[in-house]
Design a protein around this motif. Structure first.
Motif, short mmCIF file in Angstrom:
data_model
loop_
_atom_site.label_atom_id
_atom_site.label_comp_id
_atom_site.label_asym_id
_atom_site.label_seq_id
_atom_site.Cartn_x
_atom_site.Cartn_y
_atom_site.Cartn_z
N PRO A 230 0.81 -1.23 0.00
CA PRO A 230 0.00 0.00 0.00
C PRO A 230 0.84 1.28 0.00
N HIS A 231 2.07 1.20 0.51
CA HIS A 231 2.95 2.37 0.53
C HIS A 231 4.11 2.17 -0.46
N PHE A 232 3.78 1.61 -1.61
CA PHE A 232 4.81 1.29 -2.60
C PHE A 232 5.64 2.52 -2.98
N LYS A 233 5.01 3.66 -3.11
CA LYS A 233 5.75 4.84 -3.55
C LYS A 233 6.78 5.30 -2.53
N GLU A 234 6.60 4.86 -1.27
CA GLU A 234 7.59 5.19 -0.25
C GLU A 234 8.60 4.06 -0.05
N ASN A 235 8.11 2.80 0.03
CA ASN A 235 9.04 1.70 0.34
C ASN A 235 9.41 0.83 -0.87
N HIS A 236 8.71 1.02 -2.01
CA HIS A 236 9.03 0.33 -3.27
C HIS A 236 8.93 -1.19 -3.16
N LYS A 237 8.05 -1.70 -2.27
CA LYS A 237 7.95 -3.14 -2.08
C LYS A 237 6.89 -3.76 -3.01
N LEU A 238 7.29 -4.84 -3.65
CA LEU A 238 6.46 -5.61 -4.55
C LEU A 238 6.43 -7.05 -4.06
N TYR A 239 5.25 -7.67 -4.05
CA TYR A 239 5.06 -9.03 -3.54
C TYR A 239 4.64 -9.95 -4.68
N VAL A 240 5.17 -11.19 -4.68
CA VAL A 240 4.83 -12.17 -5.71
C VAL A 240 4.53 -13.52 -5.07
N PHE A 241 3.44 -14.15 -5.49
CA PHE A 241 3.11 -15.54 -5.14
C PHE A 241 3.59 -16.40 -6.30
N TYR A 242 4.41 -17.42 -6.00
CA TYR A 242 4.93 -18.26 -7.08
C TYR A 242 5.24 -19.66 -6.56
N SER A 243 5.40 -20.57 -7.54
CA SER A 243 5.72 -21.97 -7.25
C SER A 243 7.23 -22.14 -7.37
N ASN A 244 7.90 -22.15 -6.25
CA ASN A 244 9.36 -22.26 -6.25
C ASN A 244 9.79 -23.65 -6.73
N ALA A 245 10.89 -23.69 -7.49
CA ALA A 245 11.33 -24.96 -8.06
C ALA A 245 11.98 -25.87 -7.03
N SER A 246 12.91 -25.32 -6.23
CA SER A 246 13.62 -26.14 -5.25
C SER A 246 13.94 -25.31 -4.01
N PRO A 247 13.36 -25.65 -2.85
CA PRO A 247 12.40 -26.73 -2.67
C PRO A 247 11.09 -26.42 -3.39
N HIS A 248 10.43 -27.48 -3.85
CA HIS A 248 9.18 -27.31 -4.59
C HIS A 248 8.08 -26.96 -3.62
N GLU A 249 7.69 -25.69 -3.62
CA GLU A 249 6.66 -25.21 -2.72
C GLU A 249 6.12 -23.90 -3.28
N ASN A 250 4.91 -23.55 -2.87
CA ASN A 250 4.40 -22.21 -3.14
C ASN A 250 4.86 -21.28 -2.03
N ARG A 251 5.17 -20.04 -2.42
CA ARG A 251 5.64 -19.07 -1.44
C ARG A 251 5.29 -17.66 -1.88
N VAL A 252 5.38 -16.74 -0.96
CA VAL A 252 5.23 -15.32 -1.27
C VAL A 252 6.54 -14.64 -0.89
N THR A 253 7.11 -13.91 -1.83
CA THR A 253 8.37 -13.20 -1.61
C THR A 253 8.16 -11.73 -1.91
#
Length: 348
Positions: free
Chosen positions: A95-118
């Protein structure tokens, strides 16, 4: 979604229990291609007040567009498992991207094989300072990942599928088949419904591929892919059971304790995708908007006065390409994401 993310052709007729009307855009508007020849984009996030759009590609790249120019270098390229419905899925800006420049992604990581948010810090259009906010979401089947993320009143909401195992959805002690609620740093708010160490906000979900909220409120909506029946739009409330689990019967509220039925149910599957609550230049489209991948249709929902029920499902666009995501974007227009392009609705 289903294996539609794996380039499977899907043909279905739409039969809704909520009355449908329309099929034409509001007068004086048109659909135009904003950017073509894309590599299966899944979700997009607009930096408000700018011409910049970030979007995920199923294969793992986080791309950056400024106006109609696609930057040649991705923000980052994630090492993903993209089999089946897996890959780089949801994206959201803090919500405060213009101040902290943070972007979040949900993805299926290859190794270890799991879903995560980074989360990442965007610096000169490059994703830096990776921080794994949520890890260990089981992704063994490659299907029913959910995969959407949404900030609501400063909290991070995450939709997860049940990994092709219906019984997972009815247990509140795991994170599959759920809408989860976290603080932006991945800690758990102490007012969550099942305790201060449990991220579960709602349960009984099959594959909630869409997640949005009405701006300025805590009203949350999730589109959900059903089995051979009952695609849904749900109004998400704290602690509720949305009925998916073993022995689910079509056209019912579902199984488990006090299941809650959807606010829209499609008897024949349409593959509903990520909705948005639009408010922009196209005033006749203001409100809850959703695309479907099965028919390439754009749905505009006429709500009741409290925005907790759908009175009518208006089909306002019927295109040739399945719609994966909808979002407000540059210029205040409504943008549609297909598996090869970004389109937008503008004044004719």
């Amino acid at each position: 979604m289903r294996s539609k993310l794996a380039s499977v052709t899907f043909v279905a007729l739409l039969i809704a229990l909520i009355p449908q009307t329309g099929g034409a855009l509001p007068s004086g508007t048109k659909v135009e291609t904003y950017k073509a020849n894309l590599n299966f984009p899944i979700d997009m996030a607009w930096v408000k007040g700018t011409k910049k759009i970030f979007f995920t590609e199923k294969s793992g790249a986080i791309r950056v567009m400024v106006g109609r120019k696609l930057l040649s270098t991705p923000c980052t390229t994630l090492d993903v498992n993209s089999d089946g419905e897996s890959g780089a899925l949801g994206i959201a800006l803090h919500p405060h991207f213009k101040e902290n420049h943070k972007l979040y992604v949900f993805y299926s990581n290859a190794s270890p094989h799991e879903n995560r948010v980074t989360s990442f810090v965007v610096d000169s259009n490059r994703c830096t300072s990776a921080d794994n906010v949520i890890t260990g979401l089981n992704a063994s089947s490659g299907y029913h990942n959910g995969g959407q993320i949404e900030f609501v009143n400063g909290k991070l909401f995450v939709s997860t599928g049940e990994d092709h195992t219906p019984a997972q959805a009815q247990s509140t002690t795991n994170r599959l088949g759920k809408i989860l609620r976290y603080n932006p740093d991945g800690t758990i708010p102490n007012d969550n419904p099942f305790g201060a160490t449990n991220p579960v906000w709602s349960y009984g979900h099959r594959n909630p591929f869409g997640l949005t909220h009405k701006p300025g409120t805590g009203k949350i909506y999730s589109s959900e892919n059903g089995p051979s029946c009952d695609d849904e739009m749900n109004y998400i409330r704290k602690g509720r059971n949305y009925g998916w689990g073993d022995n689910y019967q079509c056209s019912t509220a579902g199984v488990g304790s006090n299941p809650k039925g959807p606010i829209v149910r499609w008897e024949t599957i349409i593959v509903p995708t990520d909705p948005t609550w639009y408010k922009g230049k196209l005033k006749r489209l203001n409100g809850l908007i959703m695309g479907d991948y099965g028919n390439g249709r754009l749905h505009s929902f006429v709500m009741n006065s409290t925005n907790t029920r759908v009175r009518r499902d208006k089909i306002v666009y019927d295109g040739a390409d399945g719609i994966v995501d909808v979002s407000k974007g540059p210029g205040g227009w409504l943008y549609l994401l297909t598996n090869s392009a970004i389109k937008r609705i503008v004044k004719a």
